[in-house]
Design a protein around this motif. Sequence first.
Motif, short mmCIF file in Angstrom:
data_model
loop_
_atom_site.label_atom_id
_atom_site.label_comp_id
_atom_site.label_asym_id
_atom_site.label_seq_id
_atom_site.Cartn_x
_atom_site.Cartn_y
_atom_site.Cartn_z
N VAL A 10 60.50 60.04 89.32
CA VAL A 10 60.30 59.89 90.76
C VAL A 10 60.36 61.25 91.45
CG1 VAL A 10 61.28 58.91 92.85
CG2 VAL A 10 61.26 57.57 90.75
N GLY A 11 59.38 61.47 92.34
CA GLY A 11 59.35 62.72 93.10
C GLY A 11 58.17 63.60 92.77
N ASP A 12 57.51 63.33 91.65
CA ASP A 12 56.32 64.10 91.28
C ASP A 12 55.10 63.18 91.34
OD1 ASP A 12 54.59 66.15 90.05
OD2 ASP A 12 56.50 67.08 89.50
N ASP A 13 53.94 63.71 90.99
CA ASP A 13 52.70 62.95 91.11
C ASP A 13 52.56 61.85 90.08
OD1 ASP A 13 51.60 64.39 93.31
OD2 ASP A 13 51.22 66.06 91.95
N ALA A 14 53.22 62.01 88.95
CA ALA A 14 53.13 61.03 87.87
C ALA A 14 54.39 61.10 87.03
CB ALA A 14 51.89 61.29 87.01
N THR A 15 54.51 60.16 86.12
CA THR A 15 55.68 60.07 85.26
C THR A 15 55.35 60.59 83.87
OG1 THR A 15 56.32 58.05 86.44
CG2 THR A 15 57.44 58.49 84.37
N ILE A 16 56.26 61.36 83.30
CA ILE A 16 56.11 61.84 81.92
C ILE A 16 57.26 61.27 81.10
CG2 ILE A 16 55.95 63.83 80.38
CD1 ILE A 16 54.99 65.49 82.75
N LEU A 17 56.89 60.55 80.03
CA LEU A 17 57.89 59.92 79.17
C LEU A 17 57.71 60.40 77.73
CD1 LEU A 17 57.52 56.22 80.43
CD2 LEU A 17 59.26 57.88 81.14
N SER A 18 58.81 60.48 77.01
CA SER A 18 58.79 60.75 75.58
C SER A 18 59.80 59.81 74.94
CB SER A 18 59.14 62.21 75.28
OG SER A 18 59.12 62.46 73.88
N LEU A 19 59.32 58.63 74.56
CA LEU A 19 60.20 57.57 74.09
C LEU A 19 60.11 57.42 72.57
CD1 LEU A 19 59.37 54.89 76.82
CD2 LEU A 19 61.24 56.55 76.81
N LYS A 20 61.25 57.37 71.94
CA LYS A 20 61.29 57.30 70.48
C LYS A 20 61.44 55.85 70.01
CE LYS A 20 63.38 61.93 70.09
NZ LYS A 20 62.17 62.56 70.43
N TYR A 21 60.45 55.06 70.37
CA TYR A 21 60.39 53.67 69.92
C TYR A 21 59.05 53.46 69.21
CZ TYR A 21 64.32 52.71 73.05
OH TYR A 21 65.54 52.71 73.67
N LEU A 22 59.02 52.48 68.31
CA LEU A 22 57.78 52.21 67.59
C LEU A 22 56.72 51.59 68.50
CD1 LEU A 22 59.03 50.80 64.16
CD2 LEU A 22 58.07 53.05 64.64
N TYR A 23 57.17 50.79 69.48
CA TYR A 23 56.23 50.09 70.35
C TYR A 23 56.62 50.26 71.82
CZ TYR A 23 55.09 47.71 65.96
OH TYR A 23 54.74 47.43 64.67
N SER A 24 55.61 50.48 72.64
CA SER A 24 55.76 50.46 74.10
C SER A 24 54.92 49.31 74.64
CB SER A 24 55.29 51.78 74.72
OG SER A 24 56.10 52.85 74.28
N ILE A 25 55.53 48.47 75.44
CA ILE A 25 54.87 47.27 75.96
C ILE A 25 54.82 47.38 77.47
CG2 ILE A 25 55.02 44.76 76.16
CD1 ILE A 25 56.86 46.42 73.34
N VAL A 26 53.64 47.22 78.06
CA VAL A 26 53.46 47.38 79.50
C VAL A 26 52.88 46.10 80.10
CG1 VAL A 26 52.36 48.72 81.34
CG2 VAL A 26 53.05 49.85 79.22
N THR A 27 53.47 45.65 81.19
CA THR A 27 52.96 44.48 81.90
C THR A 27 52.98 44.74 83.40
OG1 THR A 27 53.15 42.08 82.16
CG2 THR A 27 55.21 43.33 82.12
N THR A 28 52.14 44.05 84.13
CA THR A 28 52.15 44.19 85.59
C THR A 28 51.84 42.85 86.24
OG1 THR A 28 51.28 45.53 87.44
CG2 THR A 28 49.69 44.79 85.79
N TYR A 50 69.94 44.98 81.96
CA TYR A 50 69.09 45.84 81.15
C TYR A 50 69.04 47.29 81.67
CZ TYR A 50 67.93 41.07 80.09
OH TYR A 50 68.03 39.74 79.78
N HIS A 51 69.72 47.55 82.77
CA HIS A 51 69.83 48.93 83.30
C HIS A 51 68.46 49.59 83.45
CE1 HIS A 51 74.08 48.31 82.58
NE2 HIS A 51 73.84 48.08 81.31
N LEU A 52 67.55 48.92 84.10
CA LEU A 52 66.20 49.46 84.28
C LEU A 52 66.22 50.74 85.11
CD1 LEU A 52 65.20 46.71 83.16
CD2 LEU A 52 63.37 46.83 84.84
N LYS A 53 65.32 51.66 84.73
CA LYS A 53 65.11 52.87 85.51
C LYS A 53 63.88 52.68 86.39
CE LYS A 53 67.36 54.44 81.71
NZ LYS A 53 67.71 53.56 80.55
N ILE A 54 63.90 53.24 87.57
CA ILE A 54 62.69 53.25 88.39
C ILE A 54 61.91 54.51 88.04
CG2 ILE A 54 63.83 54.30 90.41
CD1 ILE A 54 61.84 52.48 92.08
N LEU A 55 60.63 54.34 87.67
CA LEU A 55 59.83 55.42 87.13
C LEU A 55 58.79 55.96 88.11
CD1 LEU A 55 59.23 53.82 83.60
CD2 LEU A 55 60.93 55.55 84.24
N GLY A 56 58.64 55.29 89.25
CA GLY A 56 57.67 55.74 90.24
C GLY A 56 57.15 54.57 91.05
#
Length: 334
Positions: free
Chosen positions: A29-47, A117-123
Motif C-alpha cells: 500500500v502506498g505505491d502504484d502496484a504491489t510486489i510480492l515474493s511468496l514461497k508457496y507452490l500455488y497462488s490462488i486469486v479470486t474476485t 487468517y490475519h489477512l494483509k491489505i495489499l492495495g
Amino acid sequence: MSNKFTEQNIIELFCHYFSTTGKGILLGVGDDATILSLKYLYSIVTTDTLNEGIHFDLGYFDFFSLGQKAMNVNLSDIAAMGAKPYGFWCNLSFPSGITPSDVCLLAQGMKSASEPYHLKILGGDTCLSKQISITLTVLGVSDKKPFHLTSAKEGDLIYITNTLGENSAGFDILSKHPDLYYYRHRNHTVQARKKYLQPLIQRHLSCQNRISLALLLHKFQVHALTDISDGLLRELSLMVKPPLGAEIKVESIPISNNMLRYCKEYHADPYFFALAGGEDYELLFTVSENENHEMMKKSLTKKGNSITCIGTINRSGKISYSRDIKYSAYLAEF
C-alpha cells in the motif's frame, strides 16, 4: 465522498484494521502496484463484486454486515480451492453522502470475517459513484494441490456441509415480510420479531466461509470441491458433466429446524430454498468410495460443523433426483 473525507482517509482507516506488511510483501500500500515474493507452490486469486440494489439493500443491511458479506463471499471461493487466504485488494465506490462511521463499520465487518487468517491489505482504489460498489480481490496460498470443481470420479460419494437454504430464507423474510422484523435505531441492525427467525436473517446479512473445514479435506481422498453460491442444483450441474452423472437423495439434504418452522408457518417450500435458493456458501465435495467415511465424518465434525452424504457419482450422463424437481425455470435465470 465529501471533500473532508478523502481517499487518503479511507486508506489510513483500512490500514488501521489490516496489516500492510508481512513476509513476502516487497512493496504494498502506498505505491502504484504491489510486489510480492511468496514461497508457496500455488497462488490462488479470486474476485467478487457487490453492487447496491443488486447484491444488497441498505434498507436492511448495516455497514458492518455488508463488510462481513463482502469478505466472506470471496473467502468462500478460497475455501473452494482448499487454500489459505493471505491478503486482499479492496476497490470501493461510494456516493458523496458516505461518512467516516460508515466506512469504519465496513472495515470492521471485513476484519471480523477474516480475523482468524490475519489477512494483509495489499492495495486498492476508491472513487465517487451514485451507489455503493465493493470489489474485493483475495489472494490465497497453498503448498498442497488445490481442489477443482470438475474432478469428480465414478463411485464418489457426494457430501455437503451443514444445512442449506437459510440464506435465501432470510432474504425471503427481509424482502417479503417487513412485519417480521424491526430496526434497532442505535446501529440500524435488523432484529426479528420472532426469535427463531433471527438466525435465518443473519445468515443472509453476513454469510460465512468454511475455510478451516476445507483445509482439513486435504487429509482425505477428496476429488472435487466447490462452494454453494448459486444453489445446490446449479453447482451440481457444473460439477457433474457427461459421461458422469449423479443420483441425489433429496430427502437427505439437511434443513434446519428454524427454516422448517418458517416454511410451515408462512407456506414456503423448504426444498426450493435448499436446492435453488443460493448464497449458502457451504461446501459441496465428492470423496472416493474407498475412503474411511466414518473416520472422515468424525474428523470434520469436531468443531460444530456437520457433513452429510446426499448421493453418488455414476456414469449415467445425467443427474437424477429421488423426488420430482420443478425448478428448471429458476435455473434458467442464471
